[in-house]
Structures are given as structure tokens and as C-alpha cells.
Design a protein around this motif. Structure first.
Motif, PDB file in Angstrom:
ATOM      1  N   VAL A 291     -40.742  42.803  91.984  1.00  0.00           N
ATOM      2  CA  VAL A 291     -40.732  42.051  93.244  1.00  0.00           C
ATOM      3  C   VAL A 291     -41.523  40.758  93.091  1.00  0.00           C
ATOM      4  CG1 VAL A 291     -41.577  42.054  95.628  1.00  0.00           C
ATOM      5  CG2 VAL A 291     -40.337  44.037  94.745  1.00  0.00           C
ATOM      6  N   ILE A 292     -42.603  40.799  92.337  1.00  0.00           N
ATOM      7  CA  ILE A 292     -43.480  39.635  92.175  1.00  0.00           C
ATOM      8  C   ILE A 292     -42.766  38.477  91.488  1.00  0.00           C
ATOM      9  CG2 ILE A 292     -45.494  38.797  90.910  1.00  0.00           C
ATOM     10  CD1 ILE A 292     -46.896  41.340  91.571  1.00  0.00           C
ATOM     11  N   GLY A 293     -41.948  38.765  90.450  1.00  0.00           N
ATOM     12  CA  GLY A 293     -41.251  37.648  89.822  1.00  0.00           C
ATOM     13  C   GLY A 293     -40.627  37.977  88.485  1.00  0.00           C
ATOM     14  N   ILE A 294     -39.526  37.283  88.154  1.00  0.00           N
ATOM     15  CA  ILE A 294     -38.810  37.516  86.901  1.00  0.00           C
ATOM     16  C   ILE A 294     -39.582  36.959  85.710  1.00  0.00           C
ATOM     17  CG2 ILE A 294     -37.444  35.401  87.144  1.00  0.00           C
ATOM     18  CD1 ILE A 294     -36.285  38.729  85.561  1.00  0.00           C
ATOM     19  N   ARG A 295     -40.271  35.814  85.886  1.00  0.00           N
ATOM     20  CA  ARG A 295     -41.022  35.241  84.772  1.00  0.00           C
ATOM     21  C   ARG A 295     -42.152  36.181  84.359  1.00  0.00           C
ATOM     22  NH1 ARG A 295     -42.838  30.866  86.974  1.00  0.00           N
ATOM     23  NH2 ARG A 295     -41.362  29.325  86.166  1.00  0.00           N
ATOM     24  N   GLU A 296     -42.876  36.688  85.350  1.00  0.00           N
ATOM     25  CA  GLU A 296     -43.978  37.608  85.057  1.00  0.00           C
ATOM     26  C   GLU A 296     -43.456  38.890  84.413  1.00  0.00           C
ATOM     27  OE1 GLU A 296     -45.101  34.643  87.951  1.00  0.00           O
ATOM     28  OE2 GLU A 296     -43.408  36.041  87.869  1.00  0.00           O
ATOM     29  N   SER A 297     -42.318  39.371  84.908  1.00  0.00           N
ATOM     30  CA  SER A 297     -41.725  40.586  84.355  1.00  0.00           C
ATOM     31  C   SER A 297     -41.303  40.368  82.904  1.00  0.00           C
ATOM     32  CB  SER A 297     -40.516  41.012  85.194  1.00  0.00           C
ATOM     33  OG  SER A 297     -40.894  41.268  86.526  1.00  0.00           O
ATOM     34  N   ALA A 298     -40.707  39.201  82.624  1.00  0.00           N
ATOM     35  CA  ALA A 298     -40.249  38.905  81.267  1.00  0.00           C
ATOM     36  C   ALA A 298     -41.422  38.779  80.297  1.00  0.00           C
ATOM     37  CB  ALA A 298     -39.430  37.616  81.261  1.00  0.00           C
ATOM     38  N   ARG A 299     -42.502  38.145  80.731  1.00  0.00           N
ATOM     39  CA  ARG A 299     -43.681  38.020  79.864  1.00  0.00           C
ATOM     40  C   ARG A 299     -44.276  39.393  79.554  1.00  0.00           C
ATOM     41  NH1 ARG A 299     -46.538  32.944  83.049  1.00  0.00           N
ATOM     42  NH2 ARG A 299     -45.279  31.273  82.106  1.00  0.00           N
ATOM     43  N   PHE A 300     -44.371  40.224  80.571  1.00  0.00           N
ATOM     44  CA  PHE A 300     -44.873  41.580  80.378  1.00  0.00           C
ATOM     45  C   PHE A 300     -43.970  42.329  79.399  1.00  0.00           C
ATOM     46  CE2 PHE A 300     -44.668  46.068  81.828  1.00  0.00           C
ATOM     47  CZ  PHE A 300     -45.970  46.446  81.543  1.00  0.00           C
ATOM     48  N   ASN A 301     -42.660  42.166  79.557  1.00  0.00           N
ATOM     49  CA  ASN A 301     -41.718  42.850  78.677  1.00  0.00           C
ATOM     50  C   ASN A 301     -41.856  42.363  77.232  1.00  0.00           C
ATOM     51  OD1 ASN A 301     -39.145  44.517  78.337  1.00  0.00           O
ATOM     52  ND2 ASN A 301     -38.487  42.532  77.566  1.00  0.00           N
ATOM     53  N   ASN A 302     -42.045  41.062  77.018  1.00  0.00           N
ATOM     54  CA  ASN A 302     -42.199  40.533  75.664  1.00  0.00           C
ATOM     55  C   ASN A 302     -43.361  41.188  74.936  1.00  0.00           C
ATOM     56  OD1 ASN A 302     -40.081  38.813  76.106  1.00  0.00           O
ATOM     57  ND2 ASN A 302     -41.333  36.972  76.384  1.00  0.00           N
ATOM     58  N   ILE A 303     -44.459  41.360  75.640  1.00  0.00           N
ATOM     59  CA  ILE A 303     -45.654  41.953  75.022  1.00  0.00           C
ATOM     60  C   ILE A 303     -45.397  43.400  74.624  1.00  0.00           C
ATOM     61  CG2 ILE A 303     -48.040  42.651  75.439  1.00  0.00           C
ATOM     62  CD1 ILE A 303     -48.254  40.203  77.335  1.00  0.00           C
ATOM     63  N   ILE A 304     -44.839  44.167  75.544  1.00  0.00           N
ATOM     64  CA  ILE A 304     -44.682  45.586  75.232  1.00  0.00           C
ATOM     65  C   ILE A 304     -43.533  45.836  74.249  1.00  0.00           C
ATOM     66  CG2 ILE A 304     -45.801  46.458  77.299  1.00  0.00           C
ATOM     67  CD1 ILE A 304     -43.221  46.788  78.647  1.00  0.00           C
TER      68      ILE A 304
ATOM     69  N   ALA B 128     -43.048  43.898  71.628  1.00  0.00           N
ATOM     70  CA  ALA B 128     -43.722  43.680  70.345  1.00  0.00           C
ATOM     71  C   ALA B 128     -44.502  44.925  69.929  1.00  0.00           C
ATOM     72  CB  ALA B 128     -44.660  42.469  70.439  1.00  0.00           C
ATOM     73  N   VAL B 129     -45.207  45.530  70.875  1.00  0.00           N
ATOM     74  CA  VAL B 129     -45.961  46.750  70.584  1.00  0.00           C
ATOM     75  C   VAL B 129     -45.009  47.890  70.211  1.00  0.00           C
ATOM     76  CG1 VAL B 129     -47.500  48.501  71.552  1.00  0.00           C
ATOM     77  CG2 VAL B 129     -47.872  46.079  72.075  1.00  0.00           C
ATOM     78  N   LYS B 130     -43.898  47.973  70.924  1.00  0.00           N
ATOM     79  CA  LYS B 130     -42.937  49.039  70.686  1.00  0.00           C
ATOM     80  C   LYS B 130     -42.339  48.949  69.282  1.00  0.00           C
ATOM     81  CE  LYS B 130     -39.377  48.904  73.418  1.00  0.00           C
ATOM     82  NZ  LYS B 130     -38.543  49.187  74.617  1.00  0.00           N
ATOM     83  N   LEU B 131     -41.983  47.748  68.851  1.00  0.00           N
ATOM     84  CA  LEU B 131     -41.424  47.584  67.514  1.00  0.00           C
ATOM     85  C   LEU B 131     -42.457  47.923  66.442  1.00  0.00           C
ATOM     86  CD1 LEU B 131     -39.354  44.284  67.957  1.00  0.00           C
ATOM     87  CD2 LEU B 131     -38.504  46.643  67.870  1.00  0.00           C
ATOM     88  N   LEU B 132     -43.711  47.549  66.664  1.00  0.00           N
ATOM     89  CA  LEU B 132     -44.769  47.901  65.724  1.00  0.00           C
ATOM     90  C   LEU B 132     -44.902  49.412  65.600  1.00  0.00           C
ATOM     91  CD1 LEU B 132     -47.210  47.202  63.935  1.00  0.00           C
ATOM     92  CD2 LEU B 132     -48.611  47.123  66.028  1.00  0.00           C
ATOM     93  N   VAL B 133     -44.835  50.104  66.726  1.00  0.00           N
ATOM     94  CA  VAL B 133     -44.953  51.562  66.735  1.00  0.00           C
ATOM     95  C   VAL B 133     -43.812  52.202  65.949  1.00  0.00           C
ATOM     96  CG1 VAL B 133     -44.667  53.552  68.245  1.00  0.00           C
ATOM     97  CG2 VAL B 133     -46.315  51.788  68.828  1.00  0.00           C
TER      98      VAL B 133
ATOM     99  N   ILE C 118     -49.476  55.510  68.373  1.00  0.00           N
ATOM    100  CA  ILE C 118     -48.021  55.597  68.490  1.00  0.00           C
ATOM    101  C   ILE C 118     -47.613  56.078  69.870  1.00  0.00           C
ATOM    102  CG2 ILE C 118     -46.005  56.864  67.652  1.00  0.00           C
ATOM    103  CD1 ILE C 118     -47.048  56.559  64.848  1.00  0.00           C
ATOM    104  N   LYS C 119     -48.329  57.050  70.396  1.00  0.00           N
ATOM    105  CA  LYS C 119     -47.984  57.544  71.728  1.00  0.00           C
ATOM    106  C   LYS C 119     -48.224  56.477  72.803  1.00  0.00           C
ATOM    107  CE  LYS C 119     -48.762  62.389  70.538  1.00  0.00           C
ATOM    108  NZ  LYS C 119     -49.619  63.593  70.704  1.00  0.00           N
ATOM    109  N   LEU C 120     -49.290  55.679  72.622  1.00  0.00           N
ATOM    110  CA  LEU C 120     -49.526  54.589  73.559  1.00  0.00           C
ATOM    111  C   LEU C 120     -48.392  53.565  73.478  1.00  0.00           C
ATOM    112  CD1 LEU C 120     -51.234  53.012  75.594  1.00  0.00           C
ATOM    113  CD2 LEU C 120     -52.489  52.016  73.649  1.00  0.00           C
ATOM    114  N   GLY C 121     -47.988  53.248  72.250  1.00  0.00           N
ATOM    115  CA  GLY C 121     -46.881  52.311  72.083  1.00  0.00           C
ATOM    116  C   GLY C 121     -45.591  52.828  72.697  1.00  0.00           C
ATOM    117  N   ILE C 122     -45.358  54.121  72.576  1.00  0.00           N
ATOM    118  CA  ILE C 122     -44.156  54.724  73.157  1.00  0.00           C
ATOM    119  C   ILE C 122     -44.210  54.656  74.681  1.00  0.00           C
ATOM    120  CG2 ILE C 122     -42.898  56.891  73.467  1.00  0.00           C
ATOM    121  CD1 ILE C 122     -43.670  57.570  70.565  1.00  0.00           C
ATOM    122  N   VAL C 123     -45.377  54.937  75.231  1.00  0.00           N
ATOM    123  CA  VAL C 123     -45.533  54.851  76.689  1.00  0.00           C
ATOM    124  C   VAL C 123     -45.213  53.443  77.171  1.00  0.00           C
ATOM    125  CG1 VAL C 123     -47.227  54.895  78.561  1.00  0.00           C
ATOM    126  CG2 VAL C 123     -47.153  56.763  76.900  1.00  0.00           C
ATOM    127  N   LEU C 124     -45.766  52.436  76.462  1.00  0.00           N
ATOM    128  CA  LEU C 124     -45.482  51.053  76.834  1.00  0.00           C
ATOM    129  C   LEU C 124     -44.011  50.720  76.626  1.00  0.00           C
ATOM    130  CD1 LEU C 124     -48.606  49.247  75.317  1.00  0.00           C
ATOM    131  CD2 LEU C 124     -48.148  49.711  77.733  1.00  0.00           C
TER     132      LEU C 124
END
Length: 493
Positions: A189-202, A204-209, A335-341
């Protein structure tokens, strides 16, 4: 009745894409997404559900170690459908995905059917992943000595597909699943830009995991884990025991069950009106995310069934089980933290897509206009986002994982078949239309996209077809009772 076949012109869609038609408002969706954002959205939606949630279920109940073949079969169907999606998304860069494409090619009734199907698809997909998210959060918390009571971290209902019966589990509600839906809904609801930035970060973490899991678990791989009571010879494809249970029919059933994980590239197309350069960025986002994710799916499925006997993987958190079995407990918390994200990003992409389908249908008059409202400050479809999030939260707290996984698979396959057919139809009826991206060999690609999707649909249980039919009957009643009478195209005609 003649109006039910009316088609939306590509000129009208182009006008909407250019924001010259915004329901009389001056608040269009905001164009902030680059090609990289769209690839990340695709990966965020694709990598998660299949690897982290349903890989184990499909291996244990359907395909055994051959779950990798299930992923490959699903990827073939996706490749054909993905090329068609890429062409349509670059040609008609507007939110609505398969609903919009069907409206432009096959008429209003078919568009309504596919839009109604997409609403179910995204909702149930978010429910399935939220349930898996809950399982991993519970496991992650346990590593730190925090025990979430089972009655507040699991479904209060269980469904036996063999006897077609429901039973109570003794649990109250899957509280973590409800909580993550509420949080993601607020973020969207807050915004697509904020959502996309949050998604980019997680992402990256997910691929590392995923890379860490493959790197440390692969040396523990052993074909001895393919031996089970139903597979004493340890065959890669276990002997068939019944329809859809092991053997080649099990491989097909497994492909159909995990197929909904590929919904991520469909969700990319729902963000077309928020892409900076949609005719260039949409094909990159759709096809790029599909290629990356298919390779990772096959690799993880192969390693997982080689470190844990496949008949022990029918759990909400199979990768967590694999980590423990591989003896790399020191990696478990990370790994479990990365999976959660990572699963969080899947939920985000699913809940991003569904409200935009709602908005597109409401914009066309087929649903109440309130669903098309855009927030004056955040420029997001806030009303439809809140409605979708609320409904998904309720179901995530109550339903079991196996039931919802099969239901969303059939919805995804149905959408892919319609888009494949629609792309070919548009080539025929409007051959001179400007297409920034053209699917190669369309007379081969489009029919194969439709046929492979229908083939995988036939691998799903009868119960799943019945539930889809009931949902569509409800949708048709709403369409003829409301949408057909208020359709903007019908009224204009």
C-alpha cells in the motif's frame, strides 16, 4: 449477449498505457521499475515456492528423485508461454496480464474468465507460500530456543485427498502466516518503489542462500537416499504405484503441482504500467527471470533428493530438513533466515499482482469502481490491495499446504494456455501491429505453449478441476449479474 465477445482495441490499450485514460483521475500508476527491478521481481516470485515449499511435497507424493524432471517439464511449458507473454507485454504494456491480453484478442467473456482465474491464482499462491513461510519461521525460531506453539503455527484443518474428507488438527490458527500477509500488504500500500527496493535486497540474500545450500550439501549427495519402501531398487524414477504417484504419471503430476512457482514471470507482466521502458524492459524481466530460476530449480531439486530420502520430504520446510540431514548445522540459521526472506519476496510478488488484476477489471467496469481507486499519495491500488490481503490472510491462517498448491497450479496453467492462444490470434487479426518483441516461430511456439499447459493440467487430480469449475461458475454468475451490464465497452457500444 453479443457484447460478451467485444474486444478491447489495441489503440485503447495503448492510450491507457500512455496514461491518457485514468478513470478521470490524475493519479496514474507510477513508472519507477527498471529492467533489473523486473528481473528481480520475477526471481522474487519464481524462486521460493517451488524450491522452499513444494519441492519436498512433489518428491514425496509424486515424482521421487525425478522431481528434477518435473521442474524441467514445467520449464519447457514455461519457455513457450514465456515467449508469448514477452511479446504481449511489450506490445500491450498495461497492467492486467493475461486478463488484458485476452480482452484484446479473445473478447470480454474470455477475459473475464481468465481474470477471475487469475484472482484465484494469485490469492491461493500467496496462501501456499505464507503457509511455507510459517513452517520456516517456526524452524528458524527453534534454532534460537524459541518454540512457537504448534496450535498457533499450523492449519486447524486437514484435507485427505484420497478420502476427500476434512478433519480438525487441534490447532487454532496459523498465526505467522497471517502476520506476514498483513505486513506485506501494508508495504504494498505504501508504494511500488519501496516494495521493489525491498524485493531487490531479499532476492540477493535468497540467491546467496541457494548457492550456499548447493555448495555445502552437494558433497553429501548419495543415490542411497533414492531407496525407499516403494522404490527398493533406488531408481531415479520410482515404480508407479497409482495414477500420479511415481512413474512417469508421477513426474507429470509433480510438474503440475510445482508449476505454480513459475507464476513469478506472470506477475512481472502485471507491473507493465509501472515499468520505465515497458517495450524493452518487459521481455527482459520475463525471460531473464525464467532462465535464471529454471537452472536453480533443477539444481536444488537434484541435490535435495540426494541428501534426504524423498519419502521424508513431505513437510512445509524441506530445505531445513535437508540442511540438518547434510550435517551443515552451522549454516542452518543463515540459510533458514535467507529462506524466510526469500519466501517473503514471493508473497510480495503475488500480492502485488492480484490487486492490479482487480484494478484492471474494475477499470473496465467489470467489478465495482472502488477496486480501481489509486491512492492520492502512494499511487498504488490501495483499496484492492487491502481487500486482497485481508482475504488471503484469513485463508493462510486456516488451510493446509497440499490443498492450495494444486489449486493454484491449475489456475497458472490455464492462464498460460490462454495467453499462448491469444498471442497467435493477435498475430492473425492484427499482423501489422507494432511488436517491439516478437516470439520466434509463433506457429510452433504458441500452440506448444497452449498444449503443454493443457497437458500438465490433465495431470492434476479431479478434485482440483472440480474446485476450479466451482470457482468459475461463481465468477460467471458475477459477470452476468454485474459485469456484463456495466462493462465500459458494452455501454460505449
Amino acid at each position: 449477449m453479443a457484447n460478451i465477445w467485444v474486444r478491447k482495441s489495441t489503440e485503447a490499450l495503448a492510450a491507457e498505457a500512455a496514461h491518457s485514460d485514468t478513470d478521470g483521475e490524475v493519479r496514474p500508476l507510477r513508472r519507477t521499475l527498471s529492467a533489473l527491478h523486473l528481473v528481480a521481481l520475477g526471481i522474487g516470485g519464481i524462486i521460493g515456492a517451488g524450491i522452499f515449499v513444494l519441492t519436498g511435497h512433489a518428491a514425496a507424493a509424486n515424482a521421487g528423485p525425478a522431481v528434477t524432471l518435473s521442474f524441467m517439464l514445467g520449464a519447457v511449458a514455461c519457455a513457450f508461454a514465456g515467449l508469448c507473454y514477452a511479446e504481449m507485454a511489450s506490445t500491450v504494456p498495461i497492467s492486467g496480464s493475461a486478463y488484458t491480453y485476452a480482452y484484446a484478442t479473445l473478447g470480454e467473456l474470455v477475459a473475464w474468465i481468465i481474470g477471475w482465474d487469475l484472482i484465484l491464482e494469485y490469492a491461493v499462491g500467496a496462501v501456499a507460500v505464507a503457509i511455507g513461510w510459517s513452517g520456516y519461521v517456526t524452524s528458524f525460531a527453534r534454532d534460537f530456543g524459541i518454540n512457537i506453539p504448534p496450535e498457533f503455527a499450523s492449519s486447524p484443518l486437514a484435507y485427505d485427498s484420497a478420502s476427500r474428507s476434512w478433519s480438525a488438527t487441534g490447532a487454532v490458527v496459523n498465526l505467522p502466516a497471517v502476520a506476514i500477509i498483513v505486513i506485506v500488504t501494508w508495504l504494498l500500500v505504501i508504494g511500488i518503489r519501496e516494495s521493489a527496493r525491498f524485493n531487490n535486497i531479499i532476492v540477493a540474500v535468497k540467491l546467496l542462500v541457494i548457492f550456499l545450500f548447493i555448495l555445502f550439501a552437494a558433497p553429501r549427495f548419495s543415490m542411497a537416499n533414492w531407496v525407499a519402501a516403494t522404490n527398493p531398487q533406488g531408481n531415479f524414477i520410482p515404480p508407479n504405484t497409482s495414477e500420479g504417484v511415481y512413474g512417469w504419471s508421477g513426474v507429470v503430476r509433480g510438474a503440475a503441482v510445482v508449476f505454480f512457482a513459475y507464476i513469478g514471470f506472470d506477475a512481472v507482466s502485471t507491473a507493465a504500467q509501472e515499468a520505465k521502458v515497458p517495450h524493452r524492459d518487459m521481455p527482459i524481466g520475463i525471460l531473464g527471470s525464467l532462465v535464471v530460476c529454471t537452472v536453480l530449480y533443477v539444481a536444488v531439486g537434484f541435490v535435495l533428493t540426494g541428501i534426504v530420502p524423498y519419502d521424508r520430504l513431505n513437510v512445509p520446510d524441506p530445505i531445513a530438513v535437508g540442511i540438518d540431514a547434510a550435517g551443515v548445522g552451522f549454516l542452518a540459521p543463515l540459510i533458514k533466515l535467507g529462506i524466510v526472506l526469500g519466501l517473503t519476496s514471493v508473497i510480495l510478488v503475488s500480492l502485488l499482482g492480484q490487486p492490479r488484476i482487480f484494478r484492471a477489471m474494475a477499470h473496465d467496469g467489470l467489478l465495482p469502481p472502488v477496486a480501481a481507486k489509486i491512492h492520492p499519495r502512494f499511487h498504488t491500488p490501495h483499496v484492492s490491495t487491502i481487500i486482497c490481503g485481508s482475504v488471503v490472510a484469513v485463508f493462510a491462517g486456516l488451510l493446509p499446504i497440499g490443498l492450495v498448491g494444486e489449486l493454484v497450479s491449475i489456475g497458472t496453467l490455464f492462464a498460460f494456455a490462454v495467453v499462448s492462444i491469444g498471442t497467435l490470434v493477435l498475430r492473425i487479426v492484427n499482423p501489422t501491429l507494432n511488436r517491439p518483441f516478437k516470439a520466434p516461430a509463433i506457429w510452433i511456439v504458441a500452440p506448444l505453449g497452449a498444449l503443454t499447459s493443457i497437458f500438465l493440467m490433465l495431470g492434476l487430480p479431479v478434485d482440483t478441476w472440480v474446485r476450479l469449475a466451482v470457482w468459475l461458475v461463481i465468477g460467471l454468475a458475477i459477470y452476468f449479474g454485474y459485469g456484463a451490464r456495466r462493462s465500459r465497452l458494452a455501454l460505449a457500444g
